[in-house]
Design an enzyme around this catalytic site. Sequence first.
Site, PDB file in Angstrom:
ATOM      1  N   ASP A 170       0.815  -1.221   0.000  1.00  0.00           N
ATOM      2  CA  ASP A 170       0.000   0.000   0.000  1.00  0.00           C
ATOM      3  C   ASP A 170       0.846   1.267   0.000  1.00  0.00           C
ATOM      4  O   ASP A 170       0.307   2.374  -0.032  1.00  0.00           O
ATOM      5  CB  ASP A 170      -0.985   0.002   1.173  1.00  0.00           C
ATOM      6  CG  ASP A 170      -0.308  -0.093   2.536  1.00  0.00           C
ATOM      7  OD1 ASP A 170       0.699  -0.822   2.649  1.00  0.00           O
ATOM      8  OD2 ASP A 170      -0.795   0.536   3.495  1.00  0.00           O
ATOM      9  N   HIS A 179      -3.518   7.687   7.372  1.00  0.00           N
ATOM     10  CA  HIS A 179      -3.368   6.227   7.364  1.00  0.00           C
ATOM     11  C   HIS A 179      -4.412   5.566   8.274  1.00  0.00           C
ATOM     12  O   HIS A 179      -4.101   4.761   9.136  1.00  0.00           O
ATOM     13  CB  HIS A 179      -1.946   5.858   7.802  1.00  0.00           C
ATOM     14  CG  HIS A 179      -1.503   4.483   7.390  1.00  0.00           C
ATOM     15  ND1 HIS A 179      -1.662   3.380   8.189  1.00  0.00           N
ATOM     16  CD2 HIS A 179      -0.890   4.037   6.264  1.00  0.00           C
ATOM     17  CE1 HIS A 179      -1.166   2.319   7.591  1.00  0.00           C
ATOM     18  NE2 HIS A 179      -0.693   2.691   6.414  1.00  0.00           N
TER      19      HIS A 179
END
EC number: 3.1.26.11
Length: 318
Positions: A66, A268
């Site tokens: 990611d 995040h």
Amino acid sequence: MEITFLGTSSGVPTRSRNVSSIALRLPQRAEIWLFDCGEGTQHQLLRSDLKSSQIRRIFITHMHGDHIFGLMGLLASIGLAGSAQDIDIYGPPGLGDYLRACAKYSYTNLANRVRVHAISPGILYEDEEFTVSCQLLKHRIPAHGYRIAEKDRPGRFDVEKANALGIPPGPIYGKLKKGETVTLPDGSKIRGQSLCGETEIGRKIAYCTDTIFCEGSIELAQNADVLIHEATFAHQDAGLAFESVHSTSTMAAQVALAAQVKLLLMTHFSPRYLPGNSLDISNLLEEARAIFPNTKLAYDFLTYEVPRNRQEMALGVK
């Protein structure tokens, strides 16, 4: 120095948040520095007012997908667009092998030169304006956080005062603007600092992800104007944070408090806090502000310009 969040989700994208990537725009030199490059980053760039042709440096924190799956596609697109600018990429050992394998098996030839630098703790880039350093964080695999420090600059040069002192225009002005002491033809000495306004304090940004609370984050963030820190989990899910070696919102706030930063921007976020669940990211913000009040939530395409001289900070969206 202008920060744009291109992805603020943890692990996987959601309908409203892409995975990790942050752009630092440096308008004075028409450059963009990219921090992490998750899948879909080039799509996010197309949806913003950022130009991929201005990307000169890319900094990767660690090798989880990611944070890197968008890198090869972005480099290929930049090459296809005909950009001849060199790109320097900084990241963990193994990043170069990964990119070479991607290029080999996809038969991709990059039109521009790409240099990959394996990083280790310490200063990894420096020029006349900036210093970039990194430190090890604490994650399941090797991960580094980054600190971008702008160097202090002399204040505004007082041309009228220089003329009144009989200092002739020319190269001597350049030395005085730098704060140097120069000797005039008549033997008199002039201190450059006496002709300049107050020194402009260099701005500092720290980027810490993926990590649990650790000393490396505090060191990177010391006295930063902006700390960008992951906040994957809520405090009540601390067990999941320790298990996955990620941070809670309260850990991010504790780093900001310990490092005495000006502003904490959390990013995040786990998709488990999407609207409609028992907890959402507004709860994470409330938790963090209980420890460090000047905390904001990042979201995709949030743009924040870091003010000079540590003036009062304000968020602006473009």
